[in-house]
Design a protein around this motif. Structure first.
Motif, PDB file in Angstrom:
ATOM      1  N   VAL A   1       0.929 -12.954  -2.982  1.00 26.51           N
ATOM      2  CA  VAL A   1       0.032 -11.924  -3.505  1.00 26.51           C
ATOM      3  C   VAL A   1       0.550 -11.267  -4.788  1.00 26.51           C
ATOM      4  N   ALA A   2       1.788 -11.543  -5.165  1.00 24.61           N
ATOM      5  CA  ALA A   2       2.341 -10.921  -6.370  1.00 24.61           C
ATOM      6  C   ALA A   2       3.481 -11.779  -6.899  1.00 24.61           C
ATOM      7  N   PHE A   3       3.776 -11.622  -8.176  1.00 30.68           N
ATOM      8  CA  PHE A   3       4.911 -12.340  -8.764  1.00 30.68           C
ATOM      9  C   PHE A   3       5.495 -11.502  -9.899  1.00 30.68           C
ATOM     10  N   MET A   4       6.708 -11.839 -10.254  1.00 32.06           N
ATOM     11  CA  MET A   4       7.361 -11.225 -11.412  1.00 32.06           C
ATOM     12  C   MET A   4       8.223 -12.295 -12.067  1.00 32.06           C
ATOM     13  N   MET A   5       8.026 -12.489 -13.361  1.00 33.34           N
ATOM     14  CA  MET A   5       8.786 -13.465 -14.134  1.00 33.34           C
ATOM     15  C   MET A   5       9.706 -12.745 -15.113  1.00 33.34           C
ATOM     16  N   THR A   6      10.962 -13.121 -15.118  1.00 32.91           N
ATOM     17  CA  THR A   6      11.943 -12.533 -16.025  1.00 32.91           C
ATOM     18  C   THR A   6      12.657 -13.654 -16.770  1.00 32.91           C
ATOM     19  N   LEU A   7      12.879 -13.457 -18.066  1.00 29.00           N
ATOM     20  CA  LEU A   7      13.534 -14.465 -18.894  1.00 29.00           C
ATOM     21  C   LEU A   7      14.762 -13.884 -19.569  1.00 29.00           C
ATOM     22  N   PRO A   8      15.870 -14.621 -19.570  1.00 27.28           N
ATOM     23  CA  PRO A   8      17.005 -14.203 -20.398  1.00 27.28           C
ATOM     24  C   PRO A   8      16.574 -14.212 -21.864  1.00 27.28           C
ATOM     25  N   ASP A   9      17.071 -13.271 -22.631  1.00 25.56           N
ATOM     26  CA  ASP A   9      16.617 -13.141 -24.020  1.00 25.56           C
ATOM     27  C   ASP A   9      17.259 -14.202 -24.907  1.00 25.56           C
ATOM     28  N   MET A  10      16.557 -15.317 -25.069  1.00 19.08           N
ATOM     29  CA  MET A  10      17.078 -16.413 -25.878  1.00 19.08           C
ATOM     30  C   MET A  10      17.209 -16.032 -27.341  1.00 19.08           C
ATOM     31  N   ASN A  11      16.500 -14.980 -27.773  1.00 19.28           N
ATOM     32  CA  ASN A  11      16.628 -14.554 -29.166  1.00 19.28           C
ATOM     33  C   ASN A  11      18.058 -14.168 -29.519  1.00 19.28           C
ATOM     34  N   GLU A  12      18.837 -13.785 -28.520  1.00 19.07           N
ATOM     35  CA  GLU A  12      20.227 -13.409 -28.794  1.00 19.07           C
ATOM     36  C   GLU A  12      21.020 -14.593 -29.329  1.00 19.07           C
ATOM     37  N   VAL A  13      20.750 -15.788 -28.814  1.00 20.78           N
ATOM     38  CA  VAL A  13      21.455 -16.966 -29.322  1.00 20.78           C
ATOM     39  C   VAL A  13      20.748 -17.556 -30.537  1.00 20.78           C
ATOM     40  N   LEU A  14      19.407 -17.467 -30.588  1.00 23.57           N
ATOM     41  CA  LEU A  14      18.689 -17.995 -31.751  1.00 23.57           C
ATOM     42  C   LEU A  14      19.071 -17.252 -33.025  1.00 23.57           C
ATOM     43  N   ALA A  15      19.348 -15.961 -32.912  1.00 22.30           N
ATOM     44  CA  ALA A  15      19.744 -15.170 -34.084  1.00 22.30           C
ATOM     45  C   ALA A  15      21.048 -15.685 -34.685  1.00 22.30           C
ATOM     46  N   LYS A  16      21.846 -16.371 -33.888  1.00 24.21           N
ATOM     47  CA  LYS A  16      23.149 -16.860 -34.355  1.00 24.21           C
ATOM     48  C   LYS A  16      23.094 -18.283 -34.900  1.00 24.21           C
ATOM     49  N   ILE A  17      22.150 -19.095 -34.406  1.00 19.53           N
ATOM     50  CA  ILE A  17      22.169 -20.513 -34.786  1.00 19.53           C
ATOM     51  C   ILE A  17      21.118 -20.874 -35.825  1.00 19.53           C
ATOM     52  N   GLY A  18      20.108 -20.014 -36.034  1.00 19.21           N
ATOM     53  CA  GLY A  18      19.122 -20.248 -37.079  1.00 19.21           C
ATOM     54  C   GLY A  18      18.021 -21.218 -36.680  1.00 19.21           C
TER      55      GLY A  18
ATOM     56  N   ARG B   1      14.038  -9.955 -20.306  1.00 19.37           N
ATOM     57  CA  ARG B   1      12.662  -9.536 -20.578  1.00 19.37           C
ATOM     58  C   ARG B   1      11.741  -9.928 -19.434  1.00 19.37           C
ATOM     59  N   VAL B   2      10.873  -8.997 -19.046  1.00 18.89           N
ATOM     60  CA  VAL B   2       9.833  -9.264 -18.047  1.00 18.89           C
ATOM     61  C   VAL B   2       8.517  -9.441 -18.800  1.00 18.89           C
ATOM     62  N   PRO B   3       8.119 -10.692 -19.096  1.00 20.07           N
ATOM     63  CA  PRO B   3       6.873 -10.894 -19.837  1.00 20.07           C
ATOM     64  C   PRO B   3       5.629 -10.839 -18.964  1.00 20.07           C
ATOM     65  N   LEU B   4       5.784 -11.148 -17.668  1.00 19.59           N
ATOM     66  CA  LEU B   4       4.612 -11.247 -16.806  1.00 19.59           C
ATOM     67  C   LEU B   4       4.887 -10.700 -15.412  1.00 19.59           C
ATOM     68  N   MET B   5       3.961  -9.896 -14.936  1.00 18.32           N
ATOM     69  CA  MET B   5       3.899  -9.474 -13.549  1.00 18.32           C
ATOM     70  C   MET B   5       2.430  -9.507 -13.135  1.00 18.32           C
ATOM     71  N   GLY B   6       2.184  -9.658 -11.849  1.00 18.42           N
ATOM     72  CA  GLY B   6       0.799  -9.626 -11.405  1.00 18.42           C
ATOM     73  C   GLY B   6       0.701  -9.401  -9.914  1.00 18.42           C
ATOM     74  N   VAL B   7      -0.317  -8.642  -9.520  1.00 15.53           N
ATOM     75  CA  VAL B   7      -0.642  -8.407  -8.115  1.00 15.53           C
ATOM     76  C   VAL B   7      -2.127  -8.702  -7.943  1.00 15.53           C
ATOM     77  N   ARG B   8      -2.472  -9.430  -6.910  1.00 16.50           N
ATOM     78  CA  ARG B   8      -3.870  -9.792  -6.697  1.00 16.50           C
ATOM     79  C   ARG B   8      -4.766  -8.553  -6.714  1.00 16.50           C
ATOM     80  N   LYS B   9      -5.983  -8.753  -7.243  1.00 18.34           N
ATOM     81  CA  LYS B   9      -6.911  -7.630  -7.431  1.00 18.34           C
ATOM     82  C   LYS B   9      -7.186  -6.871  -6.145  1.00 18.34           C
TER      83      LYS B   9
ATOM     84  N   ALA C   1       0.853  -2.534  -3.440  1.00 23.36           N
ATOM     85  CA  ALA C   1       1.058  -3.156  -4.748  1.00 23.36           C
ATOM     86  C   ALA C   1       2.273  -2.558  -5.452  1.00 23.36           C
ATOM     87  N   SER C   2       2.374  -1.245  -5.451  1.00 24.06           N
ATOM     88  CA  SER C   2       3.522  -0.585  -6.084  1.00 24.06           C
ATOM     89  C   SER C   2       4.807  -0.943  -5.357  1.00 24.06           C
ATOM     90  N   GLN C   3       4.750  -0.997  -4.025  1.00 27.23           N
ATOM     91  CA  GLN C   3       5.947  -1.320  -3.249  1.00 27.23           C
ATOM     92  C   GLN C   3       6.455  -2.723  -3.566  1.00 27.23           C
TER      93      GLN C   3
END
Length: 383
Positions: free
Chosen positions: A268-285, A309-317, A325-327
């Motif tokens: 009924v719900a999900f949460m997606m979290t991503l490590p911030d790849m921009n931290e390494v991209l800023a170093k390698i170009g 970064r949490v780009p996406l979360m969702g709870v069914r309508k 939902a908050s819990q």
């Protein structure tokens, strides 16, 4: 001074020039993070990015004396045209994005050229900027220029806000991101809510199963399309886009950072979290050396980051606006917070984007003591 000429991108070489100009235009900005050139080329190429399966795109370059001095993309997303007007998109709504220009005059000529193309395609209204869709890098950065963007978020020079507004564009929506110190435990009230959920036998919050990632991605998409379907700006994601995005994100997906909440056995719900790849991209170009590629591959294998970064979360309508939902949201946030610190060395979290009038999600963000760190603005204009 020579006149500006604006022409469409028609060749492979010009696509490369269109992509490369963003690196040149932002070379002096310490907070600009150049994305991998190959990824940016694929993004704008039909047959690569499945966005083009349901979109018309006109990529434009501005030149003075043969030298590129600006770029823009004019866009019509057929998926967006089918949405209700009251949700932001709808019939007659086109977009433009990826604007870069040396001067206000060049910017206005590029915007006018994009508007001309959109009108010729029957569009009567613009929502902008989009790069390319609402699911990628929507909006213009209007707050937070003093620190770099996280993975899959945009960054623009502050000069563009007055330039775009001078071209007759007004605010449609603001999109906000929140940041917080994830090394600190959440307030006692949130801890009690999480503890209460853990005692409820009907609730099960679990990590995704990476070996069944295609199946898990389908579950997440099903929840996402249901949870977000009434949101302003929502555009359905196609099956091919799901497969494409899943393939692109799979190297960044870590089982303990993506969670699915089940209630009485139903996801009924999900949460997606991503490590911030921009931290390494800023170093390698944008065009890494062999050593740069090794650094990137090692980072992907075992990321150590400051920011998650949490780009996406969702709870069914059917559960939205309920205490459950908050819990569920607080439970997933807490588990991922703890995993991010313990397993990846992270100290900072970023949540968003969130619409400025999404009371439920903004309330959850405030309850965990996060604060707005960036704002992106989507503008509108009648054609």
């Amino acid at each position: 001074m020579a006149a500006i000429t604006i022409s469409p991108v028609t060749t492979k070489a010009e696509r490369g020039q269109w992509v490369d100009y963003v690196y040149k235009a932002n070379a002096g900005d310490p907070n600009f993070v150049p994305q991998l050139r190959g990824e940016e080329l694929e993004k704008i190429t039909a047959g690569g990015n499945p966005f083009h399966e349901h979109a018309k795109c006109q990529f434009l370059l501005a030149r003075r004396d043969g030298v590129i001095v600006g770029r823009i993309a004019a866009l019509i997303d057929e998926q967006a045209l089918g949405q209700p007007v009251e949700q932001g998109m709808g019939p007659g709504t086109g977009n433009w994005g990826a604007l870069e220009a040396e001067t206000q005059d060049i910017a206005h000529q590029l915007i006018a050229a994009a508007e001309y193309w959109l009108r010729a395609q029957g569009m009567t209204r613009v929502l902008a900027p989009m790069n390319l869709s609402v699911w990628e890098e929507p909006g213009l950065l209007v707050k937070g220029h003093d620190h770099p963007p996280t993975v899959m978020m945009g960054h623009q020079n502050p000069k563009f806000q007055p330039w775009i507004e001078a071209a007759g564009y007004i605010k449609a929506k603001n999109l906000q991101t929140y940041e917080l110190d994830i090394t600190k435990e959440f307030p006692p009230l949130i801890q009690r809510i999480v503890a209460s959920g853990e005692k409820n036998p009907k609730i099960n919050v679990r990590n995704v199963v990476l070996k069944d990632f295609a199946k898990e991605a389908a579950i997440i998409l099903d929840i996402l399309n249901d949870a977000w379907s009434d949101n302003w700006g929502f555009v359905p994601i196609t099956d091919s886009e799901v497969a494409y995005t899943g393939k692109k994100l799979k190297p960044l997906i870590k089982a303990d950072l993506v969670q699915i909440a089940e209630y009485e056995g139903e996801p009924v719900a999900f949460m997606m979290t991503l490590p911030d790849m921009n931290e390494v991209l800023a170093k390698i170009g944008p065009k890494p050396s062999p050593l740069g590629w090794i650094k990137l591959l090692l980072w992907i294998w075992r990321p150590r980051v400051k920011t998650m970064r949490v780009p996406l979360m969702g709870v069914r309508k059917k559960l939205q606006s309920s205490r459950l939902a908050s819990q569920l949201a607080f439970m997933m946030i807490e588990y991922i917070r703890a995993n991010s610190v313990a397993n990846y060395g992270a100290s900072r979290g970023e949540i968003g984007w969130i619409l400025d009038d999404n009371q439920g999600m903004n309330s959850i963000a405030r309850e965990i003591h996060s604060v707005v760190n960036k704002e992106y603005r989507i503008y509108e204009k009648a054609l």
